[in-house]
Design an enzyme around this catalytic site. Structure first.
Site, mmCIF file in Angstrom:
data_model
loop_
_atom_site.group_PDB
_atom_site.id
_atom_site.type_symbol
_atom_site.label_atom_id
_atom_site.label_comp_id
_atom_site.label_asym_id
_atom_site.label_seq_id
_atom_site.Cartn_x
_atom_site.Cartn_y
_atom_site.Cartn_z
ATOM 1 N N TYR A 39 -3.872 1.429 16.076
ATOM 2 C CA TYR A 39 -2.628 1.280 16.830
ATOM 3 C C TYR A 39 -2.836 0.992 18.311
ATOM 4 C CZ TYR A 39 -0.281 3.128 12.686
ATOM 5 O OH TYR A 39 0.194 3.298 11.408
ATOM 6 N N ARG A 61 0.862 -1.192 0.000
ATOM 7 C CA ARG A 61 0.000 0.000 0.000
ATOM 8 C C ARG A 61 0.895 1.238 0.000
ATOM 9 N NH1 ARG A 61 -2.516 3.076 4.982
ATOM 10 N NH2 ARG A 61 -3.589 4.685 3.811
ATOM 11 N N HIS A 81 -2.754 11.062 0.947
ATOM 12 C CA HIS A 81 -2.178 10.807 2.281
ATOM 13 C C HIS A 81 -1.488 12.099 2.733
ATOM 14 C CE1 HIS A 81 -0.774 7.398 5.117
ATOM 15 N NE2 HIS A 81 -0.409 8.524 5.679
ATOM 16 N N ASN A 105 -7.046 1.817 10.029
ATOM 17 C CA ASN A 105 -5.728 2.066 10.615
ATOM 18 C C ASN A 105 -5.911 2.019 12.117
ATOM 19 O OD1 ASN A 105 -4.806 2.482 8.053
ATOM 20 N ND2 ASN A 105 -4.270 4.637 8.329
HETATM 21 C C1 PNW Z 1 -0.955 7.319 10.877
HETATM 22 N N1 PNW Z 1 -2.986 9.175 16.737
HETATM 23 O O1 PNW Z 1 -1.123 8.509 11.582
HETATM 24 C C2 PNW Z 1 -0.592 7.731 9.467
HETATM 25 O O2 PNW Z 1 -1.467 7.227 8.493
HETATM 26 C C3 PNW Z 1 0.834 7.456 9.108
HETATM 27 O O3 PNW Z 1 1.221 8.289 8.057
HETATM 28 C C4 PNW Z 1 1.720 7.600 10.334
HETATM 29 O O4 PNW Z 1 3.079 7.534 10.036
HETATM 30 C C5 PNW Z 1 1.317 6.488 11.292
HETATM 31 O O5 PNW Z 1 -0.071 6.524 11.585
HETATM 32 C C6 PNW Z 1 2.099 6.473 12.602
HETATM 33 O O6 PNW Z 1 1.841 7.625 13.343
HETATM 34 C C7 PNW Z 1 -1.578 8.576 12.877
HETATM 35 O O7 PNW Z 1 -2.525 10.058 17.456
HETATM 36 C C8 PNW Z 1 -1.116 9.629 13.642
HETATM 37 O O8 PNW Z 1 -3.893 8.452 17.187
HETATM 38 C C9 PNW Z 1 -1.582 9.833 14.928
HETATM 39 C C10 PNW Z 1 -2.518 8.955 15.434
HETATM 40 C C11 PNW Z 1 -2.977 7.896 14.687
HETATM 41 C C12 PNW Z 1 -2.501 7.709 13.399
#
Ligand code: PNW
Length: 510
Positions: free
Chosen positions: A345, A110, A156, A343
Protein backbone atom coordinates in the site's frame (compact mmCIF):
# COMPACT_ATOMS: atom_id res chain seq x y z
CA UNK A 1 -2.21 1.90 -19.06
CA UNK A 2 -4.56 4.55 -20.20
CA UNK A 3 -3.59 7.95 -18.94
CA UNK A 4 -4.75 9.08 -15.54
CA UNK A 5 -8.33 10.20 -16.09
CA UNK A 6 -9.25 13.87 -16.15
CA UNK A 7 -10.93 15.31 -13.07
CA UNK A 8 -14.55 14.22 -12.97
CA UNK A 9 -16.05 16.40 -10.32
CA UNK A 10 -14.03 19.00 -8.53
CA UNK A 11 -16.35 18.80 -5.49
CA UNK A 12 -15.18 15.25 -4.94
CA UNK A 13 -11.47 16.01 -4.96
CA UNK A 14 -9.54 15.04 -1.92
CA UNK A 15 -7.64 18.23 -1.35
CA UNK A 16 -10.23 20.90 -1.93
CA UNK A 17 -9.22 22.72 -5.05
CA UNK A 18 -6.10 20.70 -5.75
CA UNK A 19 -6.03 17.13 -6.94
CA UNK A 20 -3.57 14.36 -6.37
CA UNK A 21 -1.30 15.48 -9.23
CA UNK A 22 -0.76 18.88 -7.62
CA UNK A 23 -0.63 17.44 -4.13
CA UNK A 24 2.05 15.01 -5.24
CA UNK A 25 4.31 17.72 -6.66
CA UNK A 26 3.82 19.83 -3.57
CA UNK A 27 4.60 17.12 -1.06
CA UNK A 28 7.43 15.39 -2.87
CA UNK A 29 8.87 18.20 -4.99
CA UNK A 30 8.56 15.95 -8.04
CA UNK A 31 6.18 15.84 -10.95
CA UNK A 32 3.85 12.95 -11.34
CA UNK A 33 4.35 10.85 -14.46
CA UNK A 34 1.07 10.59 -16.31
CA UNK A 35 1.87 8.81 -19.56
CA UNK A 36 0.25 5.59 -20.72
CA UNK A 37 2.23 2.49 -19.88
CA UNK A 38 1.56 -0.98 -21.22
CA UNK A 39 1.03 -4.23 -19.32
CA UNK A 40 1.53 -7.71 -20.77
CA UNK A 41 -1.47 -9.39 -22.35
CA UNK A 42 -1.39 -12.29 -19.89
CA UNK A 43 -1.27 -9.96 -16.87
CA UNK A 44 -4.16 -10.90 -14.55
CA UNK A 45 -6.44 -8.27 -13.05
CA UNK A 46 -8.48 -9.18 -10.06
CA UNK A 47 -10.43 -8.05 -7.05
CA UNK A 48 -9.91 -9.25 -3.49
CA UNK A 49 -11.81 -9.64 -0.23
CA UNK A 50 -11.63 -11.62 3.02
CA UNK A 51 -14.37 -13.74 4.59
CA UNK A 52 -14.88 -11.89 7.86
CA UNK A 53 -14.82 -8.51 6.17
CA UNK A 54 -17.57 -9.19 3.62
CA UNK A 55 -19.56 -12.34 4.33
CA UNK A 56 -21.73 -11.58 7.33
CA UNK A 57 -23.89 -14.60 8.16
CA UNK A 58 -21.66 -14.79 11.22
CA UNK A 59 -23.93 -17.22 13.06
CA UNK A 60 -25.72 -18.79 10.11
CA UNK A 61 -26.07 -22.40 8.98
CA UNK A 62 -23.89 -23.93 11.66
CA UNK A 63 -20.88 -21.64 11.39
CA UNK A 64 -18.71 -21.67 14.51
CA UNK A 65 -17.39 -18.51 16.14
CA UNK A 66 -14.03 -17.14 15.11
CA UNK A 67 -11.79 -14.93 17.22
CA UNK A 68 -13.18 -11.99 15.22
CA UNK A 69 -16.76 -12.81 16.23
CA UNK A 70 -15.57 -12.57 19.81
CA UNK A 71 -13.29 -9.58 19.39
CA UNK A 72 -15.82 -7.44 17.52
CA UNK A 73 -18.34 -7.92 20.35
CA UNK A 74 -16.06 -6.99 23.24
CA UNK A 75 -17.25 -4.40 25.74
CA UNK A 76 -15.84 -1.79 25.72
CA UNK A 77 -15.48 -2.11 21.98
CA UNK A 78 -12.05 -2.37 20.42
CA UNK A 79 -13.52 -2.13 16.92
CA UNK A 80 -15.13 1.30 16.78
CA UNK A 81 -18.35 -0.08 18.27
CA UNK A 82 -18.92 -2.14 15.13
CA UNK A 83 -18.96 -5.82 14.20
CA UNK A 84 -19.27 -7.80 10.97
CA UNK A 85 -22.27 -9.95 11.90
CA UNK A 86 -23.87 -8.75 8.67
CA UNK A 87 -21.36 -6.44 6.96
CA UNK A 88 -21.91 -6.67 3.15
CA UNK A 89 -24.04 -9.81 3.57
CA UNK A 90 -22.04 -11.39 0.80
CA UNK A 91 -23.12 -14.69 2.34
CA UNK A 92 -26.60 -14.13 0.92
CA UNK A 93 -25.81 -11.79 -1.97
CA UNK A 94 -22.90 -13.76 -3.38
CA UNK A 95 -24.49 -14.63 -6.74
CA UNK A 96 -25.35 -11.01 -7.38
CA UNK A 97 -21.84 -9.96 -6.32
CA UNK A 98 -20.17 -12.28 -8.79
CA UNK A 99 -22.42 -10.96 -11.56
CA UNK A 100 -21.41 -7.45 -10.59
CA UNK A 101 -17.68 -8.16 -10.62
CA UNK A 102 -17.98 -9.90 -13.95
CA UNK A 103 -19.19 -6.58 -15.37
CA UNK A 104 -15.72 -5.22 -14.62
CA UNK A 105 -14.12 -7.92 -16.77
CA UNK A 106 -11.92 -9.19 -13.95
CA UNK A 107 -9.83 -12.29 -14.54
CA UNK A 108 -9.56 -13.26 -10.88
CA UNK A 109 -11.42 -13.08 -7.59
CA UNK A 110 -9.32 -13.60 -4.47
CA UNK A 111 -11.40 -14.49 -1.43
CA UNK A 112 -10.78 -16.32 1.83
CA UNK A 113 -12.52 -19.30 3.38
CA UNK A 114 -13.84 -18.93 6.88
CA UNK A 115 -12.30 -21.91 8.68
CA UNK A 116 -15.02 -22.00 11.33
CA UNK A 117 -17.73 -21.95 8.66
CA UNK A 118 -16.58 -25.34 7.39
CA UNK A 119 -15.12 -26.80 10.62
CA UNK A 120 -17.07 -24.94 13.30
CA UNK A 121 -14.79 -25.95 16.18
CA UNK A 122 -11.71 -25.88 13.99
CA UNK A 123 -9.88 -28.99 15.20
CA UNK A 124 -8.75 -32.08 13.37
CA UNK A 125 -11.21 -34.32 15.20
CA UNK A 126 -14.14 -31.95 15.02
CA UNK A 127 -17.19 -32.29 12.76
CA UNK A 128 -17.42 -30.77 9.30
CA UNK A 129 -20.22 -28.36 8.39
CA UNK A 130 -21.57 -29.34 4.98
CA UNK A 131 -23.66 -26.18 4.73
CA UNK A 132 -20.51 -24.12 4.98
CA UNK A 133 -18.85 -26.19 2.30
CA UNK A 134 -21.93 -25.74 0.10
CA UNK A 135 -21.54 -21.95 0.27
CA UNK A 136 -17.97 -22.04 -1.05
CA UNK A 137 -18.92 -24.67 -3.61
CA UNK A 138 -21.54 -22.42 -5.10
CA UNK A 139 -19.26 -19.37 -4.98
CA UNK A 140 -16.54 -21.26 -6.84
CA UNK A 141 -19.00 -22.65 -9.37
CA UNK A 142 -20.51 -19.26 -9.99
CA UNK A 143 -17.07 -17.72 -10.55
CA UNK A 144 -16.13 -20.40 -13.03
CA UNK A 145 -19.45 -19.95 -14.81
CA UNK A 146 -18.56 -16.26 -15.17
CA UNK A 147 -15.07 -17.11 -16.36
CA UNK A 148 -13.42 -15.70 -13.23
CA UNK A 149 -10.55 -17.62 -11.66
CA UNK A 150 -10.99 -18.32 -7.93
CA UNK A 151 -7.84 -17.59 -5.92
CA UNK A 152 -8.34 -18.83 -2.39
CA UNK A 153 -6.76 -17.72 0.88
CA UNK A 154 -7.05 -20.36 3.58
CA UNK A 155 -6.36 -18.07 6.49
CA UNK A 156 -7.26 -14.38 6.57
CA UNK A 157 -7.20 -13.75 10.32
CA UNK A 158 -10.39 -15.50 11.49
CA UNK A 159 -9.06 -18.35 13.64
CA UNK A 160 -11.79 -20.63 15.02
CA UNK A 161 -12.47 -19.44 18.56
CA UNK A 162 -12.32 -22.97 19.95
CA UNK A 163 -8.78 -23.48 18.71
CA UNK A 164 -7.76 -20.31 20.44
CA UNK A 165 -9.51 -21.40 23.64
CA UNK A 166 -7.96 -24.85 23.55
CA UNK A 167 -4.31 -24.00 23.12
CA UNK A 168 -3.83 -20.35 22.16
CA UNK A 169 -3.85 -21.05 18.40
CA UNK A 170 -0.49 -19.88 16.96
CA UNK A 171 1.13 -19.98 20.38
CA UNK A 172 1.21 -23.78 20.22
CA UNK A 173 3.13 -24.63 17.05
CA UNK A 174 2.57 -28.40 17.06
CA UNK A 175 -1.17 -28.27 17.72
CA UNK A 176 -1.82 -25.43 15.32
CA UNK A 177 0.17 -27.00 12.53
CA UNK A 178 -1.78 -30.26 12.85
CA UNK A 179 -5.18 -28.53 12.87
CA UNK A 180 -4.30 -26.20 10.02
CA UNK A 181 -3.04 -29.09 7.94
CA UNK A 182 -6.28 -30.95 8.48
CA UNK A 183 -8.32 -27.88 7.49
CA UNK A 184 -6.17 -27.35 4.38
CA UNK A 185 -6.55 -31.02 3.48
CA UNK A 186 -10.32 -30.62 3.61
CA UNK A 187 -10.18 -27.54 1.36
CA UNK A 188 -7.93 -29.20 -1.22
CA UNK A 189 -10.13 -32.31 -1.19
CA UNK A 190 -13.40 -30.47 -1.60
CA UNK A 191 -12.43 -27.47 -3.74
CA UNK A 192 -9.12 -28.37 -5.36
CA UNK A 193 -10.71 -29.78 -8.50
CA UNK A 194 -11.70 -26.18 -9.35
CA UNK A 195 -9.34 -23.96 -7.34
CA UNK A 196 -5.92 -23.76 -8.94
CA UNK A 197 -4.29 -21.03 -6.89
CA UNK A 198 -3.97 -21.34 -3.13
CA UNK A 199 -2.67 -18.94 -0.54
CA UNK A 200 -2.04 -20.40 2.90
CA UNK A 201 -1.75 -17.27 5.07
CA UNK A 202 -2.53 -13.62 4.57
CA UNK A 203 0.08 -11.24 6.02
CA UNK A 204 1.79 -13.17 8.82
CA UNK A 205 3.49 -9.93 9.89
CA UNK A 206 0.15 -8.39 10.80
CA UNK A 207 -0.99 -11.51 12.68
CA UNK A 208 2.27 -11.59 14.61
CA UNK A 209 2.67 -7.90 15.42
CA UNK A 210 -0.80 -6.35 15.32
CA UNK A 211 -2.56 -9.30 16.96
CA UNK A 212 0.16 -10.38 19.43
CA UNK A 213 2.12 -7.24 20.23
CA UNK A 214 0.22 -4.01 19.55
CA UNK A 215 -3.03 -5.78 20.30
CA UNK A 216 -5.11 -3.81 17.82
CA UNK A 217 -6.35 -6.92 16.03
CA UNK A 218 -7.92 -10.13 17.40
CA UNK A 219 -7.12 -11.77 19.74
CA UNK A 220 -5.71 -8.46 20.95
CA UNK A 221 -2.66 -9.62 22.87
CA UNK A 222 -0.62 -6.74 24.24
CA UNK A 223 1.38 -5.91 27.30
CA UNK A 224 -1.59 -4.19 28.96
CA UNK A 225 -3.45 -7.51 28.76
CA UNK A 226 -0.57 -9.25 30.48
CA UNK A 227 0.72 -11.29 27.55
CA UNK A 228 4.38 -11.75 26.76
CA UNK A 229 4.82 -9.36 23.86
CA UNK A 230 8.56 -9.88 23.96
CA UNK A 231 8.41 -13.42 22.62
CA UNK A 232 4.84 -14.14 21.46
CA UNK A 233 5.00 -12.37 18.09
CA UNK A 234 8.10 -14.35 17.08
CA UNK A 235 6.52 -17.64 18.17
CA UNK A 236 3.41 -16.77 16.13
CA UNK A 237 5.54 -16.06 13.06
CA UNK A 238 7.41 -19.33 13.58
CA UNK A 239 4.16 -21.29 13.73
CA UNK A 240 2.90 -19.66 10.54
CA UNK A 241 6.10 -20.42 8.63
CA UNK A 242 6.14 -24.08 9.66
CA UNK A 243 2.40 -24.55 9.11
CA UNK A 244 2.77 -23.01 5.67
CA UNK A 245 5.65 -25.29 4.80
CA UNK A 246 3.90 -28.46 5.89
CA UNK A 247 0.75 -27.57 3.97
CA UNK A 248 2.85 -26.79 0.88
CA UNK A 249 4.49 -30.19 1.20
CA UNK A 250 1.15 -31.93 1.61
CA UNK A 251 -0.31 -30.11 -1.40
CA UNK A 252 2.69 -30.95 -3.58
CA UNK A 253 2.74 -34.62 -2.67
CA UNK A 254 -0.95 -35.45 -2.37
CA UNK A 255 -2.93 -33.01 -4.51
CA UNK A 256 -0.77 -31.21 -7.06
CA UNK A 257 -0.05 -34.23 -9.29
CA UNK A 258 -3.77 -34.52 -10.07
CA UNK A 259 -5.10 -31.05 -9.43
CA UNK A 260 -2.22 -29.20 -11.08
CA UNK A 261 -2.66 -26.04 -9.03
CA UNK A 262 -0.10 -23.79 -7.38
CA UNK A 263 0.39 -22.57 -3.84
CA UNK A 264 2.17 -19.84 -1.92
CA UNK A 265 1.80 -17.28 0.88
CA UNK A 266 0.98 -13.55 0.90
CA UNK A 267 3.40 -11.17 2.63
CA UNK A 268 2.72 -7.50 3.15
CA UNK A 269 5.27 -4.77 3.60
CA UNK A 270 6.01 -1.13 2.99
CA UNK A 271 9.05 0.05 1.12
CA UNK A 272 11.43 2.06 3.32
CA UNK A 273 13.58 5.03 2.29
CA UNK A 274 16.26 6.42 4.61
CA UNK A 275 15.08 9.35 6.69
CA UNK A 276 18.37 11.09 5.97
CA UNK A 277 19.63 10.01 2.57
CA UNK A 278 23.19 10.98 3.56
CA UNK A 279 23.26 8.95 6.73
CA UNK A 280 24.69 5.45 6.41
CA UNK A 281 22.86 4.55 9.63
CA UNK A 282 19.51 5.46 8.10
CA UNK A 283 20.35 3.72 4.83
CA UNK A 284 21.10 0.57 6.83
CA UNK A 285 18.00 1.10 8.98
CA UNK A 286 15.75 1.18 5.88
CA UNK A 287 17.23 -2.06 4.61
CA UNK A 288 17.04 -3.73 8.01
CA UNK A 289 13.45 -2.59 8.49
CA UNK A 290 12.48 -4.50 5.34
CA UNK A 291 14.34 -7.57 6.53
CA UNK A 292 12.45 -7.42 9.83
CA UNK A 293 9.18 -6.97 7.94
CA UNK A 294 9.48 -9.14 4.84
CA UNK A 295 12.67 -11.17 5.21
CA UNK A 296 11.33 -12.49 8.53
CA UNK A 297 8.93 -14.69 6.54
CA UNK A 298 10.36 -14.52 3.04
CA UNK A 299 13.82 -15.93 3.84
CA UNK A 300 12.62 -19.14 5.54
CA UNK A 301 9.66 -19.66 3.20
CA UNK A 302 11.18 -18.81 -0.19
CA UNK A 303 14.89 -19.41 0.39
CA UNK A 304 14.59 -22.27 2.88
CA UNK A 305 16.96 -20.36 5.13
CA UNK A 306 17.11 -19.19 8.70
CA UNK A 307 15.71 -15.78 9.65
CA UNK A 308 17.75 -12.82 8.38
CA UNK A 309 21.06 -12.51 10.24
CA UNK A 310 20.14 -9.02 11.44
CA UNK A 311 17.09 -10.46 13.20
CA UNK A 312 19.05 -13.23 14.91
CA UNK A 313 21.61 -10.74 16.05
CA UNK A 314 19.15 -8.22 17.41
CA UNK A 315 16.50 -10.51 18.90
CA UNK A 316 18.74 -13.25 20.27
CA UNK A 317 16.78 -16.04 21.88
CA UNK A 318 13.49 -14.16 21.61
CA UNK A 319 13.47 -15.56 18.08
CA UNK A 320 12.74 -19.32 18.03
CA UNK A 321 15.24 -21.60 16.32
CA UNK A 322 14.50 -24.07 13.53
CA UNK A 323 15.35 -27.66 14.43
CA UNK A 324 17.31 -29.76 11.94
CA UNK A 325 14.09 -31.42 10.89
CA UNK A 326 12.35 -28.07 10.40
CA UNK A 327 15.24 -26.76 8.34
CA UNK A 328 14.89 -29.80 6.14
CA UNK A 329 11.19 -29.12 5.71
CA UNK A 330 11.92 -25.53 4.68
CA UNK A 331 14.63 -26.62 2.31
CA UNK A 332 12.38 -29.19 0.64
CA UNK A 333 9.39 -26.88 0.28
CA UNK A 334 10.84 -23.46 -0.52
CA UNK A 335 10.98 -23.99 -4.26
CA UNK A 336 7.44 -25.34 -4.47
CA UNK A 337 6.03 -21.86 -3.84
CA UNK A 338 5.01 -20.77 -7.32
CA UNK A 339 4.72 -17.02 -6.77
CA UNK A 340 5.35 -14.26 -4.28
CA UNK A 341 2.01 -12.88 -3.09
CA UNK A 342 2.54 -9.20 -2.34
CA UNK A 343 0.14 -6.98 -0.42
CA UNK A 344 1.39 -3.44 -0.73
CA UNK A 345 0.00 0.00 0.00
CA UNK A 346 2.64 2.58 0.90
CA UNK A 347 6.21 3.70 1.61
CA UNK A 348 7.78 5.18 4.74
CA UNK A 349 11.00 6.77 5.88
CA UNK A 350 13.17 4.80 8.31
CA UNK A 351 15.40 6.44 10.88
CA UNK A 352 17.86 4.73 13.18
CA UNK A 353 17.25 5.76 16.77
CA UNK A 354 20.12 5.84 19.18
CA UNK A 355 18.12 5.87 22.39
CA UNK A 356 17.73 2.54 24.15
CA UNK A 357 14.81 0.77 22.47
CA UNK A 358 11.57 -0.23 24.12
CA UNK A 359 11.36 -3.53 26.00
CA UNK A 360 9.48 -5.27 23.20
CA UNK A 361 11.01 -3.42 20.26
CA UNK A 362 10.20 -5.25 17.04
CA UNK A 363 11.80 -2.97 14.51
CA UNK A 364 15.43 -2.97 15.75
CA UNK A 365 14.92 0.52 17.06
CA UNK A 366 13.95 2.05 13.77
CA UNK A 367 11.47 4.91 13.73
CA UNK A 368 9.05 5.17 10.82
CA UNK A 369 7.69 8.41 9.49
CA UNK A 370 6.09 10.07 6.49
CA UNK A 371 8.51 13.04 6.43
CA UNK A 372 12.26 12.93 5.90
CA UNK A 373 15.09 14.96 7.39
CA UNK A 374 14.63 17.66 4.75
CA UNK A 375 10.93 18.01 5.51
CA UNK A 376 9.91 16.26 2.30
CA UNK A 377 6.79 14.12 2.55
CA UNK A 378 6.79 10.64 1.08
CA UNK A 379 3.50 11.40 -0.71
CA UNK A 380 0.01 12.79 -0.26
CA UNK A 381 -2.12 11.19 2.47
CA UNK A 382 -5.18 9.02 1.83
CA UNK A 383 -8.06 8.49 4.23
CA UNK A 384 -5.93 6.00 6.20
CA UNK A 385 -3.34 7.64 8.39
CA UNK A 386 -0.65 5.04 7.51
CA UNK A 387 -1.26 5.05 3.76
CA UNK A 388 0.36 7.69 1.57
CA UNK A 389 0.59 7.69 -2.20
CA UNK A 390 4.14 6.69 -3.15
CA UNK A 391 4.24 4.72 -6.41
CA UNK A 392 8.03 5.00 -6.78
CA UNK A 393 8.49 3.10 -3.52
CA UNK A 394 6.24 0.38 -4.89
CA UNK A 395 8.43 0.02 -7.96
CA UNK A 396 11.50 -0.20 -5.72
CA UNK A 397 9.86 -2.83 -3.54
CA UNK A 398 8.98 -4.93 -6.59
CA UNK A 399 12.67 -4.80 -7.50
CA UNK A 400 13.78 -5.58 -3.95
CA UNK A 401 11.56 -8.65 -3.72
CA UNK A 402 12.45 -9.86 -7.20
CA UNK A 403 16.14 -9.55 -6.53
CA UNK A 404 15.92 -11.37 -3.21
CA UNK A 405 13.51 -14.17 -4.10
CA UNK A 406 13.48 -14.42 -7.92
CA UNK A 407 9.86 -15.49 -7.93
CA UNK A 408 7.11 -14.13 -10.16
CA UNK A 409 5.17 -11.59 -8.11
CA UNK A 410 1.40 -11.36 -7.89
CA UNK A 411 0.20 -8.18 -6.23
CA UNK A 412 -2.56 -9.77 -4.19
CA UNK A 413 -3.73 -6.49 -2.59
CA UNK A 414 -3.29 -2.84 -3.47
CA UNK A 415 -5.65 0.09 -3.13
CA UNK A 416 -6.60 2.96 -0.87
CA UNK A 417 -9.49 4.56 1.00
CA UNK A 418 -10.64 8.06 0.00
CA UNK A 419 -12.06 10.75 2.25
CA UNK A 420 -15.83 11.21 2.56
CA UNK A 421 -16.83 7.98 0.89
CA UNK A 422 -19.73 7.16 3.16
CA UNK A 423 -21.71 9.47 0.92
CA UNK A 424 -22.39 7.54 -2.25
CA UNK A 425 -22.15 10.60 -4.49
CA UNK A 426 -18.68 11.39 -3.23
CA UNK A 427 -17.69 7.73 -3.38
CA UNK A 428 -18.71 7.26 -6.99
CA UNK A 429 -16.45 10.12 -8.10
CA UNK A 430 -13.41 8.49 -6.57
CA UNK A 431 -10.86 10.34 -8.62
CA UNK A 432 -8.24 9.98 -5.88
CA UNK A 433 -8.48 6.19 -6.06
CA UNK A 434 -8.37 6.23 -9.86
CA UNK A 435 -5.15 8.19 -9.76
CA UNK A 436 -3.69 6.02 -7.03
CA UNK A 437 -4.35 2.76 -8.86
CA UNK A 438 -3.31 4.29 -12.20
CA UNK A 439 0.04 5.32 -10.74
CA UNK A 440 0.60 2.01 -8.97
CA UNK A 441 -0.17 0.09 -12.16
CA UNK A 442 2.28 2.32 -14.00
CA UNK A 443 4.91 1.36 -11.43
CA UNK A 444 4.25 -2.28 -12.24
CA UNK A 445 4.60 -1.53 -15.92
CA UNK A 446 7.95 0.18 -15.34
CA UNK A 447 9.13 -2.67 -13.14
CA UNK A 448 8.23 -5.16 -15.86
CA UNK A 449 9.33 -3.23 -18.93
CA UNK A 450 12.29 -1.24 -17.67
CA UNK A 451 13.60 -3.29 -14.74
CA UNK A 452 12.87 -6.84 -15.93
CA UNK A 453 10.85 -7.80 -12.85
CA UNK A 454 8.30 -10.56 -13.36
CA UNK A 455 4.85 -9.42 -12.20
CA UNK A 456 1.95 -11.66 -13.16
CA UNK A 457 -1.07 -9.88 -11.81
CA UNK A 458 -2.64 -7.20 -9.67
CA UNK A 459 -5.71 -7.55 -7.45
CA UNK A 460 -7.37 -4.41 -6.18
CA UNK A 461 -8.19 -4.19 -2.50
CA UNK A 462 -11.05 -4.28 -2.38
CA UNK A 463 -13.99 -5.42 -4.47
CA UNK A 464 -16.50 -4.06 -1.93
CA UNK A 465 -16.39 -1.47 0.82
CA UNK A 466 -16.18 -3.69 3.87
CA UNK A 467 -15.45 -4.12 7.56
CA UNK A 468 -11.97 -2.71 8.09
CA UNK A 469 -11.15 -4.69 11.25
CA UNK A 470 -10.41 -2.46 14.25
CA UNK A 471 -11.46 0.61 12.23
CA UNK A 472 -14.95 -0.81 11.62
CA UNK A 473 -16.83 0.71 8.71
CA UNK A 474 -14.78 3.94 8.69
CA UNK A 475 -12.22 3.52 5.90
CA UNK A 476 -13.66 2.33 2.57
CA UNK A 477 -11.35 0.53 0.17
CA UNK A 478 -13.96 -0.79 -2.28
CA UNK A 479 -14.28 -0.13 -5.97
CA UNK A 480 -17.96 -0.73 -5.17
CA UNK A 481 -19.71 1.45 -2.61
CA UNK A 482 -21.90 -0.24 -0.02
CA UNK A 483 -24.70 1.48 1.79
CA UNK A 484 -24.48 -0.49 5.04
CA UNK A 485 -28.10 0.35 5.92
CA UNK A 486 -29.68 -0.94 2.72
CA UNK A 487 -26.75 -3.08 1.45
CA UNK A 488 -27.16 -1.47 -1.97
CA UNK A 489 -24.07 -1.85 -4.17
CA UNK A 490 -22.97 1.04 -6.38
CA UNK A 491 -19.85 0.74 -8.53
CA UNK A 492 -17.43 3.63 -8.12
CA UNK A 493 -15.84 5.20 -11.18
CA UNK A 494 -12.55 3.44 -10.38
CA UNK A 495 -14.26 0.14 -11.26
CA UNK A 496 -15.02 1.39 -14.76
CA UNK A 497 -11.64 3.08 -15.00
CA UNK A 498 -9.91 -0.20 -14.21
CA UNK A 499 -12.08 -2.08 -16.66
CA UNK A 500 -11.14 0.40 -19.42
CA UNK A 501 -7.48 0.57 -18.45
CA UNK A 502 -6.91 -3.16 -18.27
CA UNK A 503 -8.51 -3.56 -21.70
CA UNK A 504 -5.42 -1.94 -23.16
CA UNK A 505 -3.12 -4.75 -22.07
CA UNK A 506 -0.77 -5.51 -24.92
CA UNK A 507 -2.36 -7.49 -27.70
CA UNK A 508 -5.87 -7.11 -26.35
CA UNK A 509 -8.28 -4.98 -28.30
CA UNK A 510 -9.80 -2.02 -26.51
C1 PNW B 1 -4.49 -5.62 4.79
N1 PNW B 1 -0.35 -1.61 7.73
O1 PNW B 1 -4.14 -5.27 6.09
C2 PNW B 1 -5.44 -6.79 4.93
O2 PNW B 1 -5.02 -7.94 4.24
C3 PNW B 1 -6.86 -6.45 4.59
O3 PNW B 1 -7.71 -7.37 5.21
C4 PNW B 1 -7.16 -5.01 4.97
O4 PNW B 1 -8.51 -4.69 4.85
C5 PNW B 1 -6.30 -4.14 4.06
O5 PNW B 1 -4.93 -4.48 4.15
C6 PNW B 1 -6.46 -2.64 4.30
O6 PNW B 1 -6.01 -2.30 5.57
C7 PNW B 1 -3.19 -4.33 6.41
O7 PNW B 1 -0.53 -0.93 8.74
C8 PNW B 1 -3.37 -3.64 7.59
O8 PNW B 1 0.72 -1.47 7.11
C9 PNW B 1 -2.43 -2.73 8.03
C10 PNW B 1 -1.30 -2.53 7.27
C11 PNW B 1 -1.11 -3.20 6.08
C12 PNW B 1 -2.06 -4.11 5.65
Amino acid sequence: MSSVPPPVNSEARMFGAEDLITAYSKTTGQDLPVQELPLPSEFAWGTATAAYQVEGGAFRDGKGDSIWDTYSHLEPSRTNGENADVTCNHYELMLEDVDLMSQFDVDVYRFSISWSRIIPLGGRNDPINEKGIAFYDSLINKLIERNIEPVVTLYHWDTPQRIYDRYGAFLNTTEFEADFKHYAHLCFTRFGDRVKKWITFNEPYITSIFAHLNGTLAPGHCREKGTDTKTEPWRVGHTIILSHASVVEMYASTFQPLQKGSISIVLNGHFYEPHDANSQQDIDAAQRRMEFYIGWFGDPVFLGQDYPAAMREYLGDRLPGFSAEERELLRRTCKINAFYGMNHYSTKYARQLTDPPAYDDWTSNVEESAINSEGVEIGPPSAAQWLRVAPEGFRKLLNWVWKRYRLPIIVTENGCPCIGEKDVEVAVNDQFRQRYVGLYLDSISRAINEDGVKVEGWYVWSFLDNYEWAAGYGPRYGIVHIDFDTLKRTPKNSAWYLKRSLKTRRGRSA
